[in-house]
Design a protein around this motif. Structure first.
Motif, short mmCIF file in Angstrom:
data_model
loop_
_atom_site.label_atom_id
_atom_site.label_comp_id
_atom_site.label_asym_id
_atom_site.label_seq_id
_atom_site.Cartn_x
_atom_site.Cartn_y
_atom_site.Cartn_z
N GLY A 97 0.83 -1.20 0.00
CA GLY A 97 0.00 0.00 0.00
C GLY A 97 0.87 1.24 0.00
N PHE A 98 0.24 2.40 -0.25
CA PHE A 98 0.97 3.67 -0.20
C PHE A 98 0.25 4.64 0.72
N TYR A 99 0.97 5.67 1.14
CA TYR A 99 0.44 6.64 2.09
C TYR A 99 0.20 8.00 1.42
N GLU A 100 -0.84 8.66 1.89
CA GLU A 100 -1.08 10.07 1.60
C GLU A 100 -1.63 10.71 2.85
N TRP A 101 -1.40 12.01 2.96
CA TRP A 101 -1.84 12.78 4.11
C TRP A 101 -2.86 13.81 3.65
N THR A 102 -3.80 14.14 4.54
CA THR A 102 -4.73 15.22 4.23
C THR A 102 -3.94 16.53 4.23
N HIS A 103 -4.45 17.53 3.53
CA HIS A 103 -3.77 18.82 3.49
C HIS A 103 -4.26 19.76 4.58
N LYS A 104 -5.40 19.45 5.18
CA LYS A 104 -5.94 20.28 6.26
C LYS A 104 -5.32 19.85 7.58
N GLU A 141 -3.70 11.31 -12.58
CA GLU A 141 -4.69 12.07 -11.84
C GLU A 141 -5.43 11.12 -10.91
N ALA A 142 -5.72 11.59 -9.72
CA ALA A 142 -6.40 10.75 -8.74
C ALA A 142 -7.82 10.43 -9.21
N ASN A 143 -8.24 9.21 -8.96
CA ASN A 143 -9.64 8.87 -9.23
C ASN A 143 -10.48 9.21 -7.99
N GLU A 144 -11.78 8.90 -8.07
CA GLU A 144 -12.69 9.30 -6.99
C GLU A 144 -12.36 8.67 -5.64
N SER A 145 -11.59 7.60 -5.63
CA SER A 145 -11.29 6.94 -4.36
C SER A 145 -10.19 7.65 -3.56
N ILE A 146 -9.47 8.59 -4.16
CA ILE A 146 -8.39 9.26 -3.46
C ILE A 146 -8.41 10.78 -3.62
N VAL A 147 -9.15 11.30 -4.58
CA VAL A 147 -9.08 12.72 -4.94
C VAL A 147 -9.38 13.66 -3.77
N LYS A 148 -10.18 13.26 -2.81
CA LYS A 148 -10.47 14.13 -1.66
C LYS A 148 -9.26 14.26 -0.74
N ILE A 149 -8.32 13.35 -0.85
CA ILE A 149 -7.11 13.39 -0.03
C ILE A 149 -5.95 14.00 -0.82
N HIS A 150 -5.82 13.63 -2.10
CA HIS A 150 -4.69 14.11 -2.92
C HIS A 150 -5.10 14.11 -4.40
N PRO A 151 -4.62 15.09 -5.18
CA PRO A 151 -5.00 15.15 -6.60
C PRO A 151 -4.25 14.17 -7.51
N ARG A 152 -3.22 13.51 -7.01
CA ARG A 152 -2.45 12.55 -7.80
C ARG A 152 -2.45 11.21 -7.08
N MET A 153 -2.19 10.16 -7.84
CA MET A 153 -2.06 8.81 -7.27
C MET A 153 -1.05 8.03 -8.10
N PRO A 154 -0.44 7.00 -7.52
CA PRO A 154 0.45 6.15 -8.32
C PRO A 154 -0.35 5.44 -9.41
N VAL A 155 0.32 5.09 -10.49
CA VAL A 155 -0.29 4.26 -11.52
C VAL A 155 -0.28 2.83 -10.97
N VAL A 156 -1.40 2.45 -10.39
CA VAL A 156 -1.55 1.13 -9.78
C VAL A 156 -1.85 0.13 -10.87
N LEU A 157 -1.09 -0.96 -10.87
CA LEU A 157 -1.26 -2.01 -11.87
C LEU A 157 -2.06 -3.17 -11.30
N LYS A 158 -3.08 -3.57 -12.02
CA LYS A 158 -3.79 -4.79 -11.66
C LYS A 158 -2.94 -5.96 -12.17
#
Length: 188
Positions: A97-104, A141-158
């Motif tokens: 998994g990867f980590y992101e932090w809220t900006h607030k 660009e972040a999809n709906e599952s992460i965009v509220k936390i961060h505008p970018r996300m790793p390119v996750v490979l299935k």
């Protein structure tokens, strides 16, 4: 942006444990736990038409100091720093998994994972700098599952995309232009 991820030798996540053990059998030093820029970590690269794990340091060196830890998937093919690596030196970064932090404030740390999966694989590039192998993580660009936390996300490979990412330049470009899977978050 992905600035930290996690890698544990968890007995329940057999595929991650096997990757870590493969690198350790080669007597290569790697960091386990929370992985940050400039740490050496297991990365999957193609050798002799198969994926092998190798300890590689996170971050392409910048000319003015510091390191590039991420490359935007949308522009990597255009930028001199990443173009050739995207063509012929693609890799896969295994993680738990990867980590992101809220900006607030107060900042809250979240861990993101694929639903019902112990392992999370990220698309990356590698290159050699002064005899030292380095990698970066590609972002989208972040999809709906992460965009509220961060505008970018790793390119996750299935899993089915891993061979496509490693084996085909056009396949890699197709992945970079496609939407990424939805993730789940939990407090870290």
């Amino acid at each position: 942006m992905c600035g930290r991820y996690v890698l544990f030798s968890d007995p329940e996540i057999k595929e991650i444990r096997e990757i870590i053990e493969e690198v350790q059998r080669k007597n290569q030093d790697i960091k386990i736990g929370e992985i940050g820029p400039t740490n050496s970590a297991p990365v999957l690269i193609q050798k002799d038409n198969r994926l092998v794990a190798e300890a590689i340091k996170w971050g392409f060196p910048k000319f003015n100091g510091g390191v590039h830890i991420n490359a935007r998937g949308e522009t990597a093919a255009e930028l001199r720093t990443f173009r050739k690596s995207l063509e012929v030196r693609r890799c896969i970064i295994p993680s738990c998994g990867f980590y992101e932090w809220t900006h607030k404030k107060p900042k809250i740390k979240y861990q993101f994972n694929l639903p019902n999966e112990g392992a999370l694989y990220m698309a990356g590039l590698y290159n050699d700098f002064d005899g030292e192998r380095r990698f970066v993580i590609l972002t989208a660009e972040a999809n709906e599952s992460i965009v509220k936390i961060h505008p970018r996300m790793p390119v996750v490979l299935k899993h089915p995309e891993m061979d496509q990412w490693i084996g085909s330049y056009q396949g890699a470009l197709d992945i970079l232009q496609s939407s990424r899977p939805k993730l789940i978050k939990q407090l870290a």
